[in-house]
Design an enzyme around this catalytic site. Structure first.
Site, PDB file in Angstrom:
ATOM      1  N   LYS A 134       0.818  -1.213   0.000  1.00 61.97           N
ATOM      2  CA  LYS A 134       0.000   0.000   0.000  1.00 61.97           C
ATOM      3  C   LYS A 134       0.857   1.271   0.000  1.00 61.97           C
ATOM      4  CE  LYS A 134      -4.122  -2.022   2.103  1.00 61.97           C
ATOM      5  NZ  LYS A 134      -5.064  -2.016   3.241  1.00 61.97           N
ATOM      6  N   LYS A 154      -8.215  -8.199  -8.889  1.00 63.24           N
ATOM      7  CA  LYS A 154      -9.346  -8.364  -7.971  1.00 63.24           C
ATOM      8  C   LYS A 154     -10.388  -7.277  -8.205  1.00 63.24           C
ATOM      9  CE  LYS A 154      -9.091  -9.418  -3.611  1.00 63.24           C
ATOM     10  NZ  LYS A 154      -8.734  -9.453  -2.175  1.00 63.24           N
ATOM     11  N   LYS A 205     -13.123  -1.580  -5.052  1.00 63.53           N
ATOM     12  CA  LYS A 205     -13.873  -0.321  -4.925  1.00 63.53           C
ATOM     13  C   LYS A 205     -13.145   0.830  -5.605  1.00 63.53           C
ATOM     14  CE  LYS A 205     -14.497  -1.632  -0.109  1.00 63.53           C
ATOM     15  NZ  LYS A 205     -14.412  -1.158   1.269  1.00 63.53           N
TER      16      LYS A 205
END
Length: 355
Positions: free
Chosen positions: A116, A218, A221
Site C-alpha cells: 500500500k 481483484k 472499490k
C-alpha cells in the site's frame, strides 16, 4: 492449543467506497452464516478508514452504508453486536498499549504496508504502518477467539497472536497476581494467559472475485471503471448491464475445470456463478460446458439479480432511514463499550495503572 476462553467471533469492514460483490461473497455472506452458531461482533472499522484517506467527504454515509449492508444481508443486530469502531475508544487505548508490545521487526515484515505504501514509504502515514496493531486491539479488546479472514489478512492475524503472546509472557506474573488469567497451552508451552491465541476461521476456499473488465485483477472499490464491479447498491438494470458487458474471450465454456486455465475472464464468471449458487465450478461447467457466453451470461444475470436484488432493495430502504441505522449503531456501541471496558479495566490492573 487448549483454551477455556469463551468462543467469540469478531470481524470488521472498512468504510471506504461502495461495497461490491467481492465483499459480499468473500466476507458479509460468511458473517451471516457464522451468526447461526456463534456469539459475533461485527464492526465498521472507521478508524482504519483514515489510513486509506485522511479526509472523507461523507464518512457518516460510508459508515451507514456498511451497516445497511450488514443488516440487509441478514446480520441480526439484536442477537449480536453491530457498531462503529470510533464509538468505542477502548480500541484506540488498547492499540497504544499494543504499539508498545509489538516489535519494529514484526511490523517491518507486514507485506500489506509495503504494497500500500509503494515506493515512497517515507510519505506513508504512521497510521498505515501501525494499523495491524490497531487491528489486533480490535480483536483482543473483546478477547475474541476467532476471526474470519481472507488470505490478505492472515499475516495480520499472526501478528495479533504474536502481540497477545508477548503481552501474556511479559505480564504473566501480573496476570497471575490479579487473578484474570487462564491456563492455556501454546504448542507444548503452558502459559497463564490474559489474551487468547486468536484462530482464523477459514470455511473452505473463499471465492476470489475478479474485475469484470480484467480477470487478472481483484474486483475493487477503487477501480476507475464502475463496469469492473457489481456494487451491492446496483439495481437490476445495472447488474444486467455489467454482466452482459463483462470481458470474455471468443471460445465457449469448457466442460472441465482444466479448460479454464489461461482464461481468467471465463474462470471469473464461472466462479461468480458457482459462489452465488453455492455450487462447485465443476458442477457449473457440467451444466454449461459447450455453451457460448451468449447463453451463460443471461443465466448469470438471472442468478445475480435473484440473489442481490433483495439485499439491494433492503439497503436502499435502510439508507432512506438514517435515524434507524444510527440507533442500531448506538445500541451496538453501548454494548460493545461495556464489553471492551471490562477488558481495559483488567488490562490497566495488569499493567499497574491507577484508575
Amino acid at each position: 492449543m487448549t483454551s477455556e476462553f469463551k468462543p467469540l467471533v469478531f470481524s470488521g469492514v472498512q468504510p471506504t467506497g461502495n461495497l461490491h460483490l467481492g465483499n459480499y461473497l468473500g466476507a458479509i455472506r460468511k458473517f451471516v452464516a457464522l451468526q447461526e452458531n456463534n456469539d459475533c461482533i461485527y464492526c465498521v472499522v472507521d478508524l482504519h478508514a483514515l489510513t486509506a484517506q485522511l479526509v472523507h467527504e461523507d464518512m457518516p454515509g460510508q459508515i451507514r452504508s456498511i451497516t445497511a449492508a450488514f443488516l440487509a444481508a441478514g446480520i441480526d443486530p439484536k442477537k449480536h453486536i453491530v457498531f462503529n469502531q470510533s464509538a468505542v475508544p477502548q480500541h484506540a487505548e488498547l492499540a497504544w498499549i499494543f504499539n508498545c508490545v509489538a516489535r519494529l521487526g514484526w511490523m517491518n515484515r507486514m507485506t500489506q504496508f509495503k504494497d500500500k505504501a509503494g515506493k515512497d514509504r517515507e510519505q506513508a502515514s504512521l497510521g498505515l504502518y501501525a494499523y495491524p496493531s490497531l487491528m489486533a486491539a480490535d480483536i483482543l479488546v473483546y478477547r475474541a477467539t476467532h476471526v474470519p479472514v481472507g488470505d490478505d489478512q492472515k499475516q495480520h492475524l499472526e501478528l495479533a497472536r504474536d502481540i497477545a503472546m508477548k503481552f501474556n509472557l511479559d505480564y504473566m506474573e501480573h496476570i497471575r497476581r490479579t487473578g484474570y488469567g487462564i491456563d492455556i497451552t501454546v504448542g507444548d508451552e503452558p502459559v497463564h494467559a490474559y489474551f487468547p491465541m486468536v484462530e482464523p476461521l477459514i470455511d473452505g476456499p473463499a471465492p476470489r472475485v475478479m474485475s469484470l473488465r480484467d480477470g487478472t485483477k481483484k474486483m475493487s472499490k477503487s477501480d476507475a471503471s464502475d463496469l469492473s464491479r457489481i456494487n451491492l447498491m446496483d439495481d437490476e438494470e445495472a447488474i444486467s448491464r455489467k454482466i452482459r458487458k463483462a470481458k470474455t474471450d471468443p471460445e465457449g465454456l469448457p466442460s472441465e475445470i482444466a479448460g479454464l486455465a489461461n482464461r481468467p475472464e471465463a474462470d471469473n464468471l464461472v466462479g461468480i456463478y458457482a459462489a452465488l449458487a453455492d455450487r462447485s465450478k465443476a458442477d457449473v461447467l457440467a451444466e454449461f460446458g459447450g455453451q457460448q457466453f451468449s447463453v451463460f451470461k443471461p443465466a448469470l444475470v438471472d442468478l445475480a439479480v435473484h440473489t442481490l436484488a433483495p439485499i439491494n432493495a433492503e439497503m436502499r430502504r435502510l439508507m432512506a432511514d438514517p435515524g434507524h441505522i444510527d440507533s442500531v449503531l448506538r445500541d451496538g456501541s453501548e454494548r460493545a463499550r461495556a464489553r471492551a471496558e471490562v477488558t481495559m479495566t483488567q488490562v490497566r490492573d495488569i499493567i499497574g495503572f491507577i484508575h
